[in-house]
Design a protein around this motif. Structure first.
Motif, mmCIF file in Angstrom:
data_model
loop_
_atom_site.group_PDB
_atom_site.id
_atom_site.type_symbol
_atom_site.label_atom_id
_atom_site.label_comp_id
_atom_site.label_asym_id
_atom_site.label_seq_id
_atom_site.Cartn_x
_atom_site.Cartn_y
_atom_site.Cartn_z
ATOM 1 N N ALA A 274 -46.020 9.661 -7.564
ATOM 2 C CA ALA A 274 -44.830 10.270 -7.225
ATOM 3 C C ALA A 274 -44.604 11.640 -7.239
ATOM 4 N N LYS A 275 -45.176 12.116 -8.516
ATOM 5 C CA LYS A 275 -45.193 13.649 -9.187
ATOM 6 C C LYS A 275 -46.088 14.280 -8.061
ATOM 7 N N ASN A 276 -47.314 13.876 -7.866
ATOM 8 C CA ASN A 276 -48.312 14.755 -6.889
ATOM 9 C C ASN A 276 -48.083 14.530 -5.701
ATOM 10 N N GLY A 277 -47.463 13.574 -5.038
ATOM 11 C CA GLY A 277 -47.269 13.241 -3.530
ATOM 12 C C GLY A 277 -48.023 12.547 -2.708
ATOM 13 N N PRO A 278 -49.421 12.004 -3.155
ATOM 14 C CA PRO A 278 -50.064 11.090 -2.330
ATOM 15 C C PRO A 278 -49.729 9.585 -2.554
ATOM 16 N N GLN A 279 -49.823 9.076 -1.482
ATOM 17 C CA GLN A 279 -49.581 7.515 -1.531
ATOM 18 C C GLN A 279 -50.675 6.427 -1.430
ATOM 19 N N ALA A 280 -50.570 5.337 -2.387
ATOM 20 C CA ALA A 280 -51.915 4.561 -2.217
ATOM 21 C C ALA A 280 -51.599 3.522 -1.034
ATOM 22 N N GLN A 281 -53.036 3.145 -0.630
ATOM 23 C CA GLN A 281 -52.828 2.365 0.672
ATOM 24 C C GLN A 281 -53.534 1.126 0.145
ATOM 25 N N ALA A 282 -54.236 0.898 -1.045
ATOM 26 C CA ALA A 282 -54.972 -0.264 -1.524
ATOM 27 C C ALA A 282 -54.824 -0.336 -2.934
ATOM 28 N N VAL B 245 -63.675 -8.783 -21.606
ATOM 29 C CA VAL B 245 -63.180 -7.859 -22.767
ATOM 30 C C VAL B 245 -62.452 -6.383 -22.059
ATOM 31 N N ARG B 246 -62.603 -6.346 -20.776
ATOM 32 C CA ARG B 246 -61.715 -5.243 -20.420
ATOM 33 C C ARG B 246 -61.502 -5.697 -18.764
ATOM 34 N N ALA B 247 -60.291 -5.066 -18.339
ATOM 35 C CA ALA B 247 -59.905 -5.049 -16.917
ATOM 36 C C ALA B 247 -59.490 -3.688 -16.292
ATOM 37 N N ARG B 248 -59.743 -3.736 -14.957
ATOM 38 C CA ARG B 248 -59.315 -2.265 -14.696
ATOM 39 C C ARG B 248 -58.548 -2.378 -13.255
ATOM 40 N N ILE B 249 -57.288 -1.818 -13.085
ATOM 41 C CA ILE B 249 -56.885 -1.609 -11.817
ATOM 42 C C ILE B 249 -56.819 -0.323 -11.150
ATOM 43 N N LEU B 250 -57.517 -0.018 -10.125
ATOM 44 C CA LEU B 250 -57.670 1.323 -9.365
ATOM 45 C C LEU B 250 -56.878 1.363 -8.311
ATOM 46 N N VAL B 251 -56.098 2.561 -8.114
ATOM 47 C CA VAL B 251 -55.154 2.849 -6.950
ATOM 48 C C VAL B 251 -56.377 3.527 -5.937
ATOM 49 N N THR B 252 -56.566 3.192 -4.786
ATOM 50 C CA THR B 252 -57.113 3.668 -4.003
ATOM 51 C C THR B 252 -56.961 3.797 -2.503
ATOM 52 N N ASP B 253 -57.615 4.485 -1.714
ATOM 53 C CA ASP B 253 -57.282 5.049 -0.309
ATOM 54 C C ASP B 253 -56.054 5.643 -0.421
ATOM 55 N N LEU B 254 -56.051 6.848 -1.134
ATOM 56 C CA LEU B 254 -54.763 7.695 -1.196
ATOM 57 C C LEU B 254 -54.540 8.628 0.125
ATOM 58 N N LEU B 255 -53.456 8.639 0.522
ATOM 59 C CA LEU B 255 -52.874 9.468 1.777
ATOM 60 C C LEU B 255 -52.542 10.833 0.932
ATOM 61 N N PRO B 256 -52.900 11.898 1.565
ATOM 62 C CA PRO B 256 -52.297 13.166 1.105
ATOM 63 C C PRO B 256 -50.745 13.273 1.763
ATOM 64 N N PRO B 257 -50.074 13.866 0.984
ATOM 65 C CA PRO B 257 -48.569 13.863 1.494
ATOM 66 C C PRO B 257 -48.400 14.348 3.066
ATOM 67 N N ALA B 258 -49.191 15.198 3.323
ATOM 68 C CA ALA B 258 -48.959 15.721 4.729
ATOM 69 C C ALA B 258 -49.423 14.603 5.899
ATOM 70 N N THR B 259 -50.097 13.704 5.441
ATOM 71 C CA THR B 259 -50.653 12.717 6.527
ATOM 72 C C THR B 259 -49.781 11.711 6.451
ATOM 73 N N ARG B 260 -48.545 11.590 5.890
ATOM 74 C CA ARG B 260 -47.785 10.347 5.781
ATOM 75 C C ARG B 260 -47.043 10.336 7.272
ATOM 76 N N ASN B 261 -46.637 9.009 7.692
ATOM 77 C CA ASN B 261 -45.842 8.991 8.972
ATOM 78 C C ASN B 261 -44.347 8.576 8.344
ATOM 79 N N PRO B 262 -43.483 9.581 8.403
ATOM 80 C CA PRO B 262 -42.148 9.329 7.999
ATOM 81 C C PRO B 262 -41.532 8.260 8.831
ATOM 82 N N TRP B 263 -41.907 7.851 10.000
ATOM 83 C CA TRP B 263 -41.211 6.757 10.536
ATOM 84 C C TRP B 263 -41.874 5.273 10.209
ATOM 85 N N ALA B 264 -42.885 5.250 9.710
ATOM 86 C CA ALA B 264 -43.597 4.062 9.339
ATOM 87 C C ALA B 264 -42.779 3.059 8.180
ATOM 88 N N SER B 265 -42.862 2.064 8.358
ATOM 89 C CA SER B 265 -41.981 1.292 7.433
ATOM 90 C C SER B 265 -42.789 0.623 6.307
#
Length: 87
Positions: free
Chosen positions: A7-15, A67-87
């Motif tokens: 939220a601070k840096n602008g990209p959004q996760a797709q996966a 003994v450990r688990a990891r969740i990775l936020v992947t397939d990041l979209l730069p803010p300029a490539t987001r579609n403002p009309w997508a739901s």
């Protein structure tokens, strides 16, 4: 949390990708399962990211002692490539 950084840096996760691992010091049991989930829409919101992560973890667990688990936020979209009309 990763969603605060998104939220601070602008990209959004797709996966999200989840991994779990057994101890690297146990030579009799080496296990590193992983799974991935594509999100319905790119997001930086913590609610859908948390729900997707919670849905992934049961797919990884199969009774092995991890003994450990990891969740990775992947397939990041730069803010300029987001579609403002997508739901």
């Amino acid at each position: 949390m990763a969603s605060a950084r998104l939220a601070k840096n602008g990209p959004q996760a797709q996966a999200l990708t989840a991994f779990a691992a057994t101890s690297p010091f146990n030579p009799n049991e080496k296990y590193l399962p992983g799974t991935c989930r594509v999100l319905p829409a790119p997001t930086a919101d913590s609610v859908p990211l948390t729900k997707a992560a919670q849905a992934l973890l049961p797919q990884v667990y199969d009774g092995v002692k991890y003994v450990r688990a990891r969740i990775l936020v992947t397939d990041l979209l730069p803010p300029a490539t987001r579609n403002p009309w997508a739901s």
